[in-house]
Scaffold this active site. Structure first.
Site, PDB file in Angstrom:
ATOM      1  N   SER A   1       0.835  -1.194   0.000  1.00 53.52           N
ATOM      2  CA  SER A   1       0.000   0.000   0.000  1.00 53.52           C
ATOM      3  C   SER A   1       0.870   1.243   0.000  1.00 53.52           C
ATOM      4  O   SER A   1       2.035   1.207   0.441  1.00 53.52           O
ATOM      5  CB  SER A   1      -0.895   0.002   1.248  1.00 53.52           C
ATOM      6  OG  SER A   1      -1.526   1.250   1.434  1.00 53.52           O
TER       7      SER A   1
ATOM      8  N   TYR B   1      -2.932  -0.086  10.328  1.00 57.91           N
ATOM      9  CA  TYR B   1      -2.920  -0.535   8.938  1.00 57.91           C
ATOM     10  C   TYR B   1      -1.589  -0.184   8.277  1.00 57.91           C
ATOM     11  O   TYR B   1      -0.957  -1.010   7.614  1.00 57.91           O
ATOM     12  CB  TYR B   1      -4.079   0.099   8.175  1.00 57.91           C
ATOM     13  CG  TYR B   1      -4.137  -0.267   6.706  1.00 57.91           C
ATOM     14  CD1 TYR B   1      -4.655  -1.497   6.310  1.00 57.91           C
ATOM     15  CD2 TYR B   1      -3.687   0.616   5.733  1.00 57.91           C
ATOM     16  CE1 TYR B   1      -4.699  -1.842   4.967  1.00 57.91           C
ATOM     17  CE2 TYR B   1      -3.726   0.278   4.386  1.00 57.91           C
ATOM     18  CZ  TYR B   1      -4.244  -0.945   3.999  1.00 57.91           C
ATOM     19  OH  TYR B   1      -4.284  -1.280   2.665  1.00 57.91           O
TER      20      TYR B   1
END
Length: 334
Positions: free
Chosen positions: A171, A184
């Protein structure tokens, strides 16, 4: 690093000898997180466009995405090319069952080759670190990082034997941490560096390891579908002091996030440029270590993040996120 590894690295850097490996139904690819979003899109693409044999792993075989994939397995092909399996990365027994089923699929035809493992499955929870309850924090670390490690470790002997490659979907949060996504971001940054280590370790065995960063598609995925339920759990965990301090801001914050909450159709992601980069990561004889797919705004911000001092990076990060921020009574009056 041996001289052969060094030569290979130089050829990769200079782009020498690059070509595309042919793929067909004899090439088997296992993809996780196929219920919706990127995973579902990749499973359909590899089956319909690349004509590969796909092992699509879904968290829930009764989900709409899993049902759509199961329909592809009954379209009358000479040999079945879509196998949809249930996988819970938090359960070692589920990982073992997927491994055993994959071995059975490969044994069905001696011409089958395990071409790639695509670690795509992940979970995400928006909320400041103080708000998130322990099980939400642990869920993201356990699924995104430890679950991916568990599955990869289980499949590594098969991958090593068949020279399959590993594509880890990370990501932009692994490159630049964002507020309200601390656990996250931590999981994805750890996944990024684990991928780098794995690439160096496995290249001596002829295995390629790729870091694939697909950009933001949260509106086309169900990764944040349960955000309002997550918010309710956070609210329930607040102390009286936290309620007094955060409640107004908390409601504004989660009101803003309603746009990403709720269920979305599993096959909404349509991005030909992203799929072209994925195909190169999958089939190039000299794949890049890192593929980044992003809109121009991401590219500009990423360049500024690299260039600017920390205080300016922090300010730019808030501008990039464009989310509500906490205001004191004095700031509201001003």
């Amino acid at each position: 690093m041996s001289s052969s590894h060094l030569l290979r690295a130089l050829r990769r850097t200079l782009g020498l000898g690059r070509s595309q490996l042919p793929v067909d139904g004899r090439n088997v690819i296992l993809i996780t997180g196929c219920d919706s979003g990127l995973g579902h899109c990749l499973a359909v693409y590899c089956h319909n466009v690349l004509s590969m044999t796909v092992v699509s792993c879904c968290h829930n075989l009764k989900s709409d995405g899993a049902r759509l994939l199961q329909q592809l397995s009954s379209q009358g092909d000479e040999r079945r090319r879509m196998h949809t399996l249930e996988l819970d990365l938090l359960q070692p027994c589920s990982i073992r069952l997927v491994h055993d089923r994959l071995q059975d699929i490969l044994a069905e035809d001696t011409s089958y080759q395990l071409t790639a493992l695509v670690n795509n499955a992940g979970v995400m929870c928006f909320g400041e670190f103080e708000w998130q309850v322990p099980e939400q924090i642990e869920m993201q670390i356990n699924c995104n990082l430890l679950g991916t490690m568990r599955l990869t470790r289980q499949l590594l002997p098969l991958l090593r034997q068949q020279r399959g490659r590993i594509i880890n979907v990370t990501s932009h949060c692994g490159l630049q941490a964002l507020p309200a996504l601390a656990p996250y971001a931590a999981s994805k940054a750890a996944l990024r560096f684990w991928t780098d280590s794995l690439r160096i370790e496995l290249q001596q065995y002829g295995l390629e390891v790729v870091n694939f960063i697909p950009g933001s598609f949260v509106l086309d995925s169900n990764i944040a579908a349960r955000q309002q339920q997550h918010a309710q759990r956070m609210r329930e965990g607040f102390s009286a002091e936290q309620h007094a301090h955060y409640d107004v801001y908390f409601e504004q914050f989660n009101g803003y996030l309603k746009i990403v909450s709720g269920y979305k159709a599993p096959n909404q992601l349509k991005d030909e440029a992203l799929l072209a980069k994925f195909q190169d990561a999958l089939t190039s004889t000299q794949p890049s270590a890192l593929y980044i797919h992003e809109p121009w705004r991401y590219r500009v911000y990423r360049w500024l993040f690299w260039l600017c001092p920390t205080p300016l990076v922090d300010w730019l990060t808030l501008r990039f996120c464009a989310m509500p921020t906490y205001e004191t009574s004095e700031q509201k009056i001003g």
